[in-house]
Design a protein around this motif. Structure first.
Motif, PDB file in Angstrom:
ATOM      1  N   ARG A   1       0.817  -1.223   0.000  1.00  0.00           N
ATOM      2  CA  ARG A   1       0.000   0.000   0.000  1.00  0.00           C
ATOM      3  C   ARG A   1       0.848   1.270   0.000  1.00  0.00           C
ATOM      4  NH1 ARG A   1      -5.531  -0.569   1.267  1.00  0.00           N
ATOM      5  NH2 ARG A   1      -5.509   1.659   1.615  1.00  0.00           N
TER       6      ARG A   1
ATOM      7  N   ALA B   1       2.062   3.397  -3.401  1.00  0.00           N
ATOM      8  CA  ALA B   1       1.184   4.307  -4.149  1.00  0.00           C
ATOM      9  C   ALA B   1       1.137   3.971  -5.630  1.00  0.00           C
ATOM     10  CB  ALA B   1       1.584   5.764  -3.932  1.00  0.00           C
TER      11      ALA B   1
ATOM     12  N   GLY C   1      -1.202   2.160  -8.440  1.00  0.00           N
ATOM     13  CA  GLY C   1      -2.559   1.660  -8.620  1.00  0.00           C
ATOM     14  C   GLY C   1      -2.952   1.641 -10.075  1.00  0.00           C
TER      15      GLY C   1
ATOM     16  N   THR D   1       0.761   6.318 -10.681  1.00  0.00           N
ATOM     17  CA  THR D   1       0.634   7.061  -9.433  1.00  0.00           C
ATOM     18  C   THR D   1       0.147   8.464  -9.781  1.00  0.00           C
ATOM     19  OG1 THR D   1       2.898   7.880  -9.535  1.00  0.00           O
ATOM     20  CG2 THR D   1       2.547   5.837  -8.332  1.00  0.00           C
TER      21      THR D   1
ATOM     22  N   HIS E   1      -2.267   6.481  -5.239  1.00  0.00           N
ATOM     23  CA  HIS E   1      -2.487   5.502  -6.299  1.00  0.00           C
ATOM     24  C   HIS E   1      -3.082   6.191  -7.528  1.00  0.00           C
ATOM     25  CE1 HIS E   1      -2.694   3.228  -2.506  1.00  0.00           C
ATOM     26  NE2 HIS E   1      -2.021   2.328  -3.196  1.00  0.00           N
TER      27      HIS E   1
END
Length: 94
Positions: free
Chosen positions: A4, A7, A9, A17, A36
């Motif tokens: 997590r 960052a 995603g 990011t 993210h």
């Protein structure tokens, strides 16, 4: 799967990011948040502004601008209300 705190995603462009940056009137960074890629810009406005700490010559650091200019990724009603409650004038296109 990425941790997590990395960052990273998913977004339309793949793994990405986002940089949420607050600058002063001279373009100098005063706050920065990395999220993210799928995080909506509009949801990060208040969080980014909570990071502002500009030291002055005396007293507490300044934490609030007089005016905000933002791009059209930030025009939510919640953001406008948040800014108005703090007495911050806003220029944000619809």
């Amino acid at each position: 799967m990425e941790p997590r705190d990395h960052a990273i995603g998913r977004s339309r462009g793949g793994l990405t990011t986002k940089n949420h940056l607050v600058c002063d009137g001279k373009g100098r960074a005063v706050a920065f948040i990395l999220t993210h890629g799928q995080t909506a810009d509009t949801s990060m406005l208040a969080d980014a502004f909570e990071q502002i700490r500009v030291p002055g010559k005396a007293g507490r650091p300044r934490t609030r601008p007089d005016r905000v200019m933002a791009d059209k990724g930030h025009p939510s009603k919640a953001n406008r209300v948040w800014l108005r409650e703090r007495g911050i004038a806003a220029t944000i296109p619809e």
